[in-house]
Design a protein around this motif. Structure first.
Motif, PDB file in Angstrom:
ATOM      1  N   TYR A 163       0.833  -1.208   0.000  1.00 10.75           N
ATOM      2  CA  TYR A 163       0.000   0.000   0.000  1.00 10.75           C
ATOM      3  C   TYR A 163       0.870   1.261   0.000  1.00 10.75           C
ATOM      4  O   TYR A 163       0.643   2.191  -0.771  1.00 10.75           O
ATOM      5  CB  TYR A 163      -0.921  -0.039   1.227  1.00 10.75           C
ATOM      6  CG  TYR A 163      -1.616   1.269   1.529  1.00 10.75           C
ATOM      7  CD1 TYR A 163      -2.730   1.673   0.794  1.00 10.75           C
ATOM      8  CD2 TYR A 163      -1.146   2.088   2.546  1.00 10.75           C
ATOM      9  CE1 TYR A 163      -3.362   2.877   1.070  1.00 10.75           C
ATOM     10  CE2 TYR A 163      -1.777   3.293   2.836  1.00 10.75           C
ATOM     11  CZ  TYR A 163      -2.879   3.682   2.089  1.00 10.75           C
ATOM     12  OH  TYR A 163      -3.491   4.875   2.356  1.00 10.75           O
ATOM     13  N   VAL A 164       1.880   1.274   0.843  1.00 12.23           N
ATOM     14  CA  VAL A 164       2.748   2.455   0.934  1.00 12.23           C
ATOM     15  C   VAL A 164       3.499   2.670  -0.382  1.00 12.23           C
ATOM     16  O   VAL A 164       3.610   3.803  -0.870  1.00 12.23           O
ATOM     17  CB  VAL A 164       3.750   2.325   2.114  1.00 12.23           C
ATOM     18  CG1 VAL A 164       4.819   3.406   2.042  1.00 12.23           C
ATOM     19  CG2 VAL A 164       3.018   2.393   3.438  1.00 12.23           C
ATOM     20  N   HIS A 170       1.338   4.229  -2.778  1.00 11.05           N
ATOM     21  CA  HIS A 170       1.018   5.615  -2.432  1.00 11.05           C
ATOM     22  C   HIS A 170       2.022   6.538  -3.131  1.00 11.05           C
ATOM     23  O   HIS A 170       1.719   7.679  -3.459  1.00 11.05           O
ATOM     24  CB  HIS A 170       1.084   5.791  -0.915  1.00 11.05           C
ATOM     25  CG  HIS A 170       0.966   7.217  -0.477  1.00 11.05           C
ATOM     26  ND1 HIS A 170      -0.240   7.880  -0.486  1.00 11.05           N
ATOM     27  CD2 HIS A 170       1.898   8.104  -0.068  1.00 11.05           C
ATOM     28  CE1 HIS A 170      -0.035   9.119  -0.081  1.00 11.05           C
ATOM     29  NE2 HIS A 170       1.249   9.290   0.188  1.00 11.05           N
ATOM     30  N   GLN A 171       3.223   6.037  -3.376  1.00 11.94           N
ATOM     31  CA  GLN A 171       4.275   6.839  -4.008  1.00 11.94           C
ATOM     32  C   GLN A 171       4.220   6.776  -5.527  1.00 11.94           C
ATOM     33  O   GLN A 171       4.514   7.766  -6.191  1.00 11.94           O
ATOM     34  CB  GLN A 171       5.658   6.342  -3.538  1.00 11.94           C
ATOM     35  CG  GLN A 171       5.937   6.568  -2.059  1.00 11.94           C
ATOM     36  CD  GLN A 171       6.138   8.034  -1.721  1.00 11.94           C
ATOM     37  OE1 GLN A 171       6.508   8.822  -2.574  1.00 11.94           O
ATOM     38  NE2 GLN A 171       5.858   8.410  -0.483  1.00 11.94           N
ATOM     39  N   GLN A 191       9.451   8.221   5.602  1.00 12.60           N
ATOM     40  CA  GLN A 191       9.239   9.338   4.670  1.00 12.60           C
ATOM     41  C   GLN A 191       8.369   8.947   3.466  1.00 12.60           C
ATOM     42  O   GLN A 191       7.816   9.817   2.799  1.00 12.60           O
ATOM     43  CB  GLN A 191      10.585   9.868   4.142  1.00 12.60           C
ATOM     44  CG  GLN A 191      11.415  10.610   5.172  1.00 12.60           C
ATOM     45  CD  GLN A 191      12.311   9.674   5.978  1.00 12.60           C
ATOM     46  OE1 GLN A 191      12.260   8.458   5.823  1.00 12.60           O
ATOM     47  NE2 GLN A 191      13.117  10.245   6.873  1.00 12.60           N
ATOM     48  N   LEU A 192       8.273   7.651   3.195  1.00 16.09           N
ATOM     49  CA  LEU A 192       7.455   7.214   2.066  1.00 16.09           C
ATOM     50  C   LEU A 192       5.993   7.009   2.451  1.00 16.09           C
ATOM     51  O   LEU A 192       5.133   6.825   1.596  1.00 16.09           O
ATOM     52  CB  LEU A 192       8.010   5.898   1.476  1.00 16.09           C
ATOM     53  CG  LEU A 192       8.996   6.025   0.312  1.00 16.09           C
ATOM     54  CD1 LEU A 192      10.241   6.788   0.739  1.00 16.09           C
ATOM     55  CD2 LEU A 192       9.392   4.654  -0.215  1.00 16.09           C
ATOM     56  N   PHE A 193       5.714   7.015   3.777  1.00 15.16           N
ATOM     57  CA  PHE A 193       4.346   6.790   4.255  1.00 15.16           C
ATOM     58  C   PHE A 193       3.427   7.886   3.754  1.00 15.16           C
ATOM     59  O   PHE A 193       3.854   9.039   3.573  1.00 15.16           O
ATOM     60  CB  PHE A 193       4.295   6.831   5.795  1.00 15.16           C
ATOM     61  CG  PHE A 193       4.919   5.647   6.485  1.00 15.16           C
ATOM     62  CD1 PHE A 193       5.542   4.629   5.790  1.00 15.16           C
ATOM     63  CD2 PHE A 193       4.859   5.563   7.880  1.00 15.16           C
ATOM     64  CE1 PHE A 193       6.118   3.554   6.449  1.00 15.16           C
ATOM     65  CE2 PHE A 193       5.425   4.489   8.552  1.00 15.16           C
ATOM     66  CZ  PHE A 193       6.053   3.492   7.827  1.00 15.16           C
ATOM     67  N   PRO A 194       2.119   7.571   3.595  1.00 12.58           N
ATOM     68  CA  PRO A 194       1.137   8.645   3.406  1.00 12.58           C
ATOM     69  C   PRO A 194       1.122   9.513   4.664  1.00 12.58           C
ATOM     70  O   PRO A 194       1.500   9.051   5.748  1.00 12.58           O
ATOM     71  CB  PRO A 194      -0.190   7.906   3.252  1.00 12.58           C
ATOM     72  CG  PRO A 194       0.124   6.465   3.098  1.00 12.58           C
ATOM     73  CD  PRO A 194       1.518   6.238   3.588  1.00 12.58           C
ATOM     74  N   GLU A 195       0.648  10.756   4.503  1.00 12.30           N
ATOM     75  CA  GLU A 195       0.622  11.737   5.590  1.00 12.30           C
ATOM     76  C   GLU A 195       0.080  11.148   6.907  1.00 12.30           C
ATOM     77  O   GLU A 195       0.716  11.214   7.952  1.00 12.30           O
ATOM     78  CB  GLU A 195      -0.244  12.924   5.142  1.00 12.30           C
ATOM     79  CG  GLU A 195      -0.279  14.093   6.115  1.00 12.30           C
ATOM     80  CD  GLU A 195       1.043  14.855   6.157  1.00 12.30           C
ATOM     81  OE1 GLU A 195       1.750  14.866   5.123  1.00 12.30           O
ATOM     82  OE2 GLU A 195       1.361  15.436   7.214  1.00 12.30           O
ATOM     83  N   MET A 211      -0.207   8.159   7.982  1.00 13.40           N
ATOM     84  CA  MET A 211       0.615   7.123   8.611  1.00 13.40           C
ATOM     85  C   MET A 211       1.856   7.731   9.253  1.00 13.40           C
ATOM     86  O   MET A 211       2.356   7.234  10.274  1.00 13.40           O
ATOM     87  CB  MET A 211       1.036   6.074   7.572  1.00 13.40           C
ATOM     88  CG  MET A 211       0.133   4.851   7.543  1.00 13.40           C
ATOM     89  SD  MET A 211       0.671   3.649   6.312  1.00 13.40           S
ATOM     90  CE  MET A 211       2.024   2.834   7.146  1.00 13.40           C
TER      91      MET A 211
END
Lengths: 269, 318, 269
Positions: free
Chosen positions: A47-48, A51-52, C200-204, C206
Motif C-alpha cells: 500500500y505504501v 502511495h508513491q 518518509q514514504l508513508f502517506p501523511e 501514517m
C-alpha cells in the motif's frame, strides 16, 4: 473394529494438537488476531509503495496485490502446516528426535504433525480476502483453465513453500546453530514472491525460479491470470507449471531430509 | 537370541581448537569392539562410568545410531535398516527424555501412542488397565504430563513403553532421581513383567539395588570395551570386593586387629564401634561374628555390601 | 544511577556481550539472512524509485541503499524480532531470583541488553553495511554533528527498544501466553518504526501515526542521521526525542514492574 491405519495415527496426532490449542481459548484468539495483523502489516508495504508510484516493475497496484495475495495465502498454509520444522535443532537438543525415531512412524511425519499452527488460518483468511479484492480490481478474461489455475495455485504454492521449509530445516543436520540460513529461503522466498520479479536482479530471479521455485507461487501464475506475457521473456507455459514445480520440490526436499537424517544417525558423512 | 552384537564399534569425530585458527580432527571410539548376546527372558544390567559407551551402545541397539563397524541384530532385525519394524517390538525408556506429550493428560498420551503403534483398542486397553493397576497411575491419568512429579512421570514412561507389549524393554537410568518408594515400586513392577510375560530387559543404572533386585547378569563396559560379563556375585568375587562388618560393643575394647580372615578398617568412639572387612570367598559373616563374640560383648551389628561404583572401580584398578 | 551501581552495570554489559559472542555459527547465518532480505528490500525500493523517476521521499538511489543496509544492520542491534527472555523468566518463576539480587532489576537487564547490542552491532551489523556499500553504494554523512550524534542515537535506540520490550514482556505477570502481544509489538514496531519501508514514504496520516509512537526512535532516527534526512538542529531534535521516549518508557517500565512485584509478593506468584 477395523485394524488401525497409518493415516489414523497421523489423524490422531493432528487432532490432539488442535485440541491442545483450542483449550487455551483466549490466547488462541489473540494469536489469530496477531496473524491477521501480520497479513495487514505485510500488505501495508504494498500500500505504501503504491502511495508513491502508480506502477512497480511495470505492474499496477491491483496486479501486485494479486501476486501478494497468492504468495501470502500459499505461505500461510505452508507455515501453518509445517512451519515449525525449523525448530529441528530444538528437537535434536532435547532428544525429541530420538524419541520420534523410536516409534514405528516416519520421523518427518511425526515432526510435521507434532505441531499444527491453527492460528496461521488468521493470516490465510486475511490473504484470501485480499485475493478476492484483487481479483475484483484486475481485469481477468475468465476461462475454465484460468479458474482451475486460480484454485490450484495457492495449493501448489503451499506445497512448494512446505518443501522449502523441510529442505531448509534439514540444513540443521549439518549446521546445528545455522537454522537462520533456512529463513533466507523460507521467509525470504515468501517476501520476494509477493512482488513482481521484474524489480529483482537476474541472479536473484534465477535462484528463486530454478533453485527455490518461488516464482511459481505467485508471479508466474499471476501473469497467466492477467493474460500478460512475461516482460522478462520467460516462456508462457511456465505460468502453468506450478504443480510440476511443486512435485519437483517435494522430491528434492524428501531427498535432502533423508540425506540429513542418515547423517544424523551416522550413516552419512 | 533377542540381542546379538558382535565386534560393535562406533567412532566419533571430535574437532578441537588447536591454536588460534587451526582445528584438529580426532577420531574417538565411543564403543570399541563390543560383543555380547542376550537371550529371551533375560534381565541384563549394563553398567559403566559416564562416557564409558553405554548410551552409544543403546543407541545402536535401538536403531538411532549406525555402528561404524561390526554387526548388531535385535529381535532378528537390523536396527537401523528396519527401524520402524523394530520399534513395534521393543520399548525404550530414557530417564532424561520423555516420550509423553507434556501438554496433554497422561491418558491422552497413551491413546496417541496406541494410535502410533496401530494397536487395536481391545488389546491396548486391557494392557493399559493392567499397567495402571500395578503402577498405581490411576489417580493422575487425567493430569497433564507437565504437572506430574518425576516418579509419576517415570511410571507413565514405563507404561508408555510397554503398551505395545514389546519383546525387549530397554531402560536407560530408569530410577535416577526417584525416591526410595518409587524405585521399589518400579523394580517390583519390572520383575513381575519379566516373570509373567517373559519380557527381556536391558537396563543401564548406577543403582546397585536395581541390579540386585532385577538382573541375573551384568555387562560392564569401560572405555568402549567389555570389561565383564557375568553375575553380580561373580563380579564381586572377581574384583575381590570386601563386605564390612560393623560392630557396636557394650564396653570400649582395644582394637580387634587380629580376628582371623578380617582386616580392621576403622575404630570409632574409643573402641565402642569397629569396622572389620572380610572377603566373602574366604570366610562368612557368621564365622566372623562367632570369632568376635567369643572375645567381646556385642551390642549390635550390621553388614554392608560393596557399592557398585566401588566394585566397578576395582575392576579397572586391580 | 548511583555511582556504586556503575560497576555491576559494566560487568553485566560485559557478560551480555560475551554470552552472545558464543553463538558464532548463528551469527554467520544471521548475517547471511539479513543480507538476503536487504537485497530483496532494496530491489523493491529501487523499483519504486525507478517508477517515480529516480527519487522518492527525498531519497535517491544511493540514499535508498544506505537506508536499506542501515535498517538491516539495526535488526539485531535493536531487536526487531520477538524477544521473550524476560517473559520466560516470569513464567518459570525465575524472576524471583532476579528480584532478590542486590541490583536494580531493570537497570541490570538494560546493561545486559546494551552488551548484547554491542556484540550484535559488531557481528551482525557491520557485515551487511560493508556488503551493501560494496554492491549497491552507501553514503556516509558529511555533517560532523551526525558522526558525533550517531553513537548516542544508536544507544538510545537500543534503550527505547529495550524499554518497549521490557513493558511487553512484563505482561507475562498478568497473562499466561505472551506470544500474541509480542507478535503484535514486533509487527507494529517494525512497520511504524520504518524498518520495512522508510517513514518518509508513508502517506501523511501514517507518518503522523508513526511519530506519535516511540518506534521511529528505534529505527528511523539513527538511519536519518546517516542518510542525512536529518542534519544539524534537526538531528539534535531527533536525538532529544529519542531521549524523551527512553526516559518516559523506562520510567513507565519501573512503575509497571513495581505493580507486578507487589502482585507477585501478595499472590505468591
Amino acid at each position: 473394529m477395523a485394524e488401525p491405519t497409518v493415516t489414523g495415527a497421523y489423524a490422531a496426532l493432528v487432532r490432539s494438537r488442535v485440541a491442545a490449542q483450542a483449550s487455551y481459548r483466549s490466547s488462541f484468539a489473540i494469536d489469530v488476531a496477531a496473524q491477521v495483523l501480520l497479513a495487514v502489516v505485510e500488505f501495508a508495504e504494498v500500500y505504501v509503495v503504491f502511495h508513491q508510484v502508480h506502477s512497480l516493475g511495470g505492474f499496477s497496484f491491483a496486479e501486485v496485490t494479486l501476486m501478494f495475495a497468492l504468495a501470502t495465502t500459499a505461505f500461510g498454509l505452508a507455515d501453518g502446516a509445517v512451519g515449525h520444522v525449523d525448530q529441528l535443532p530444538h528437537y535434536v537438543r532435547t532428544g525429541q528426535l530420538d524419541v520420534f525415531l523410536l516409534r514405528p512412524l516416519s520421523a518427518l511425519g511425526q515432526l510435521v504433525s507434532s505441531d499444527f499452527a491453527l492460528r496461521r488460518l488468521g493470516r490465510v483468511a486475511t490473504s484470501l480476502v485480499i485475493l478476492v479484492l484483487a481479483l475484483v480490481a484486475v481485469d481477468v478474461d475468465w476461462s475454465p483453465e484460468r479458474a482451475a489455475l486460480l484454485l490450484v495455485t495457492p495449493l501448489a504454492g503451499a506445497v512448494i513453500f512446505s518443501s522449502v521449509f523441510v529442505a531448509a530445516s534439514a540444513v540443521a543436520f549439518w549446521l546445528v546453530e545455522g537454522t537462520e540460513f533456512a529463513n533466507a529461503l523460507t521467509y525470504g522466498g515468501s517476501y520476494l514472491s509477493s512482488f513482481p520479479f521484474t524489480v529483482f536482479g537476474s541472479a536473484i530471479r534465477r535462484f528463486f525460479t530454478f533453485a527455490v521455485p518461488a516464482a511459481f507461487v505467485a508471479y508466474l501464475p499471476a501473469l497467466a491470470l492477467l493474460g500478460r506475457p512475461d516482460p522478462l521473456g520467460m516462456p508462457g507455459w511456465l505460468s502453468w507449471a506450478g504443480p510440476v514445480a511443486a512435485c519437483l520440490s517435494v522430491a528434492v526436499s524428501a531427498v535432502t531430509w533423508r540425506t540429513g537424517l542418515r547423517r544424523y544417525v551416522g550413516a552419512g558423512s | 537370541m533377542i540381542v546379538e552384537a558382535s565386534d560393535l564399534r562406533r567412532d566419533f569425530v571430535v574437532r578441537r581448537k588447536a591454536g588460534r585458527l587451526r582445528r584438529t580432527r580426532d577420531v574417538v571410539a565411543a564403543v570399541d569392539g563390543i560383543s555380547f548376546s542376550i537371550g529371551a527372558g533375560e534381565c541384563v544390567g549394563y553398567i559403566g562410568a559416564n562416557g564409558a559407551g553405554k548410551s552409544t551402545t543403546i543407541k545402536m541397539l535401538t536403531g538411532i545410531l549406525v555402528p561404524t563397524s561390526g554387526t548388531v541384530r535385535v529381535c532378528g532385525l537390523d536396527p537401523v535398516r528396519q527401524r520402524t519394524s523394530l520399534a513395534r517390538r521393543i520399548g525404550v525408556v530414557f530417564g532424561q527424555r520423555s516420550q509423553l506429550w507434556w501438554d496433554l493428560p497422561l491418558r491422552e498420551s497413551f491413546r496417541l501412542l496406541a494410535a502410533i503403534h496401530r494397536l487395536p483398542a481391545l488389546q491396548w486397553r486391557d494392557r493399559l488397565d493392567e499397567c495402571v493397576a500395578l503402577l498405581e497411575t490411576g489417580p493422575f491419568l487425567e493430569t497433564p504430563v507437565r504437572q506430574l512429579s518425576l516418579g509419576q512421570r517415570m511410571r507413565g514412561e514405563v507404561t508408555a513403553a510397554l503398551l505395545h507389549s514389546p519383546e525387549l524393554l530397554v531402560l536407560d537410568e530408569p530410577t535416577i532421581g526417584l525416591d526410595l518408594l518409587s524405585k521399589e515400586r518400579l523394580r517390583a513392577f519390572l520383575a513381575r513383567e519379566r516373570r509373567e510375560r517373559g519380557t527381556t530387559i536391558l537396563l543401564t543404572t548406577h543403582d546397585l539395588p536395581d541390579i540386585e533386585r532385577l538382573c541375573d547378569r551384568i555387562l560392564v563396559v569401560d572405555h568402549g570395551r567389555m570389561a565383564f560379563d557375568g553375575t553380580l556375585p561373580g563380579l564381586i568375587e572377581r574384583v575381590g570386593a570386601e563386605r564390612v562388618l560393623i560392630i557396636d560393643l557394650m564396653e570400649p575394647e582395644p582394637a580387634l586387629f587380629d580376628v582371623p580372615g578380617t582386616t580392621l578398617l576403622q575404630v570409632e568412639a574409643g573402641g565402642l564401634r569397629q569396622h572389620l572387612a572380610f572377603r566373602p570367598e574366604q570366610t562368612t559373616a557368621a564365622e566372623v561374628v562367632a570369632a568376635v563374640s567369643a572375645r567381646v560383648a556385642l551390642r549390635d551389628l550390621a553388614v554392608t555390601e560393596p557399592d557398585i561404583e566401588d566394585v566397578v572401580r576395582r575392576l579397572y584398578q586391580p | 544511577m548511583p555511582l556504586i551501581a556503575v560497576r555491576p552495570a559494566a560487568v553485566l554489559a560485559g557478560s551480555g556481550f560475551r554470552r552472545w559472542s558464543a553463538y558464532r555459527q548463528a551469527a554467520i547465518a544471521g548475517i547471511f539472512v539479513n543480507t538476503v532480505f536487504g537485497v530483496i528490500k532494496l530491489s523493491i525500493l529501487l523499483g519504486v524509485a525507478d517508477s517515480a523517476g529516480g527519487r522518492v521521499g527525498g531519497y535517491d538511489e544511493v540514499g535508498l541503499s544506505t537506508y536499506a543496509w542501515m535498517s538491516q544492520a539495526l535488526i539485531a542491534v535493536v531487536v526487531l524480532f520477538s524477544w521473550t527472555e524476560l517473559a520466560d523468566r516470569v513464567r518459570t518463576g525465575d524472576i524471583a531470583v532476579d528480584l532478590a539480587r542486590p541490583v536494580d532489576l531493570q537497570l541490570a537487564w538494560l546493561a545486559a541488553d546494551i552488551g548484547r547490542a554491542a556484540w550484535a552491532l559488531l557481528s551482525r551489523g557491520v557485515v551487511p553495511i560493508l556488503f551493501g556499500a560494496a554492491a549497491f553504494g552507501f553514503r556516509v554523512p558529511r555533517d560532523p554533528t551526525a558522526w558525533l550524534l550517531l553513537p548516542v542515537a544508536v544507544t538510545l535506540a537500543v534503550a527505547v527498544s529495550f524499554a518497549c520490550r521490557f513493558l511487553v514482556n512484563l505482561s507475562a505477570f498478568w497473562i499466561i501466553e505472551v506470544r500474541g502481544p509480542v507478535t503484535f509489538y514486533v509487527l507494529v514496531s517494525g512497520l511504524l518504526g520504518g524498518h520495512l519501508i522508510p517513514v518518509q514514504l508513508f502517506p501523511e496520516w501514517m507518518q503522523v501515526l508513526a511519530y506519535a509512537t516511540p518506534f521511529p526512535s528505534m529505527v528511523q532516527s539513527p538511519i536519518d542521521l546517516v542518510t542525512g534526512q536529518a542534519a544539524g538542529s534537526e538531528a539534535l531534535l531527533l536525538v532529544t526525542v529519542q531521549l524523551g521516549w527512553a526516559v518516559l518508557l523506562l520510567g513507565l517500565g519501573r512503575l509497571v514492574l513495581r505493580r507486578a512485584t507487589r502482585r507477585l509478593v501478595v499472590q505468591g506468584g
